[in-house]
Design an enzyme around this catalytic site. Structure first.
Site, PDB file in Angstrom:
ATOM      1  N   ILE A  34       0.872  -1.170   0.000  1.00  0.00           N
ATOM      2  CA  ILE A  34       0.000   0.000   0.000  1.00  0.00           C
ATOM      3  C   ILE A  34       0.908   1.217   0.000  1.00  0.00           C
ATOM      4  CG2 ILE A  34      -1.769   1.261   1.295  1.00  0.00           C
ATOM      5  CD1 ILE A  34      -2.410  -1.564   2.590  1.00  0.00           C
ATOM      6  N   HIS A  79       9.876   6.498  -1.514  1.00  0.00           N
ATOM      7  CA  HIS A  79       8.412   6.468  -1.626  1.00  0.00           C
ATOM      8  C   HIS A  79       7.928   5.387  -0.656  1.00  0.00           C
ATOM      9  CE1 HIS A  79       4.778   7.111  -4.495  1.00  0.00           C
ATOM     10  NE2 HIS A  79       4.358   6.637  -3.322  1.00  0.00           N
ATOM     11  N   LEU A  80       7.398   5.825   0.466  1.00  0.00           N
ATOM     12  CA  LEU A  80       7.082   4.857   1.516  1.00  0.00           C
ATOM     13  C   LEU A  80       5.982   3.899   1.061  1.00  0.00           C
ATOM     14  CD1 LEU A  80       4.256   5.282   3.418  1.00  0.00           C
ATOM     15  CD2 LEU A  80       5.388   7.422   3.861  1.00  0.00           C
ATOM     16  N   HIS A  81       5.971   2.724   1.651  1.00  0.00           N
ATOM     17  CA  HIS A  81       4.960   1.717   1.315  1.00  0.00           C
ATOM     18  C   HIS A  81       4.853   0.736   2.470  1.00  0.00           C
ATOM     19  CE1 HIS A  81       8.923   0.709  -0.311  1.00  0.00           C
ATOM     20  NE2 HIS A  81       8.649  -0.562  -0.083  1.00  0.00           N
ATOM     21  N   VAL A  82       3.637   0.239   2.659  1.00  0.00           N
ATOM     22  CA  VAL A  82       3.363  -0.735   3.714  1.00  0.00           C
ATOM     23  C   VAL A  82       3.257  -2.110   3.065  1.00  0.00           C
ATOM     24  CG1 VAL A  82       1.756  -1.432   5.530  1.00  0.00           C
ATOM     25  CG2 VAL A  82       2.043   0.992   4.988  1.00  0.00           C
TER      26      VAL A  82
END
Ligand SMILES: [Zn+2]
Length: 161
Positions: A60, A117-120
């Site tokens: 996400i 670009h952060l993401h989970v």
């Protein structure tokens, strides 16, 4: 600690950073299937990991090219939590995992493959899924191909395959 303001970085990040970013590229792709995009929310989107740890390994990511959680709006942060829950529900219904790994690696030294670009990660887990191949050969056994996984999860999210 004094903040160091670097406004010139914004122009750089907006052009260079976003252009070369796999998440921004996936978000802007004309074909969601090609880009493995599962679902697009208001401020975030969900995609399949092209190099999954297990079947159904989702990510996400915010639509904004942001490296840190405090770079997101409060509503974007709340939506991430909502999407984590939806992803868990969909994966539970489709794959009946015994558990999940859910988390973020923020910064390259923390293990982020794409640090700006952060993401989970939402990774379904099953008893015994870490077999000797992962340990000895850095190779993972993925029983279902990505295209099939994409279609199943995309449909479960209400998207068109
Ligand atoms: Zn990006």
């Amino acid at each position: 600690m004094r903040p160091l303001f670097t406004p010139w970085r914004m122009a750089y990040l907006k052009s260079h950073g976003a252009r070369d970013c796999v998440f921004c590229t996936a978000l802007g792709a004309a074909d969601p299937r090609e880009a493995l995009v599962i679902h697009t929310g208001n401020e975030n989107f969900i995609l399949l990991n092209r190099f999954p740890y297990t079947n159904g390994h989702l990510m996400i990511a915010p639509k904004a090219h942001a490296a840190a959680l405090n770079g997101l709006t409060p509503s974007a942060r709340r939506e991430i939590m909502d999407l984590i829950l939806r992803a868990q529900d969909v994966l539970a219904a489709l794959y009946a995992p015994g558990g999940f790994n859910i988390g973020m690696n923020l910064g390259a030294c923390a293990g982020a493959g794409v640090a700006d670009h952060l993401h989970v990660h939402v990774v379904p887990r099953w008893e015994g899924d870490t077999n000797f191949m992962s340990v000895t050969a850095d190779t993972r056994m993925i029983p279902e191909d990505l295209d099939m996984t994409w279609r199943r999860i995309r449909e479960a999210f209400g998207g068109k395959p």
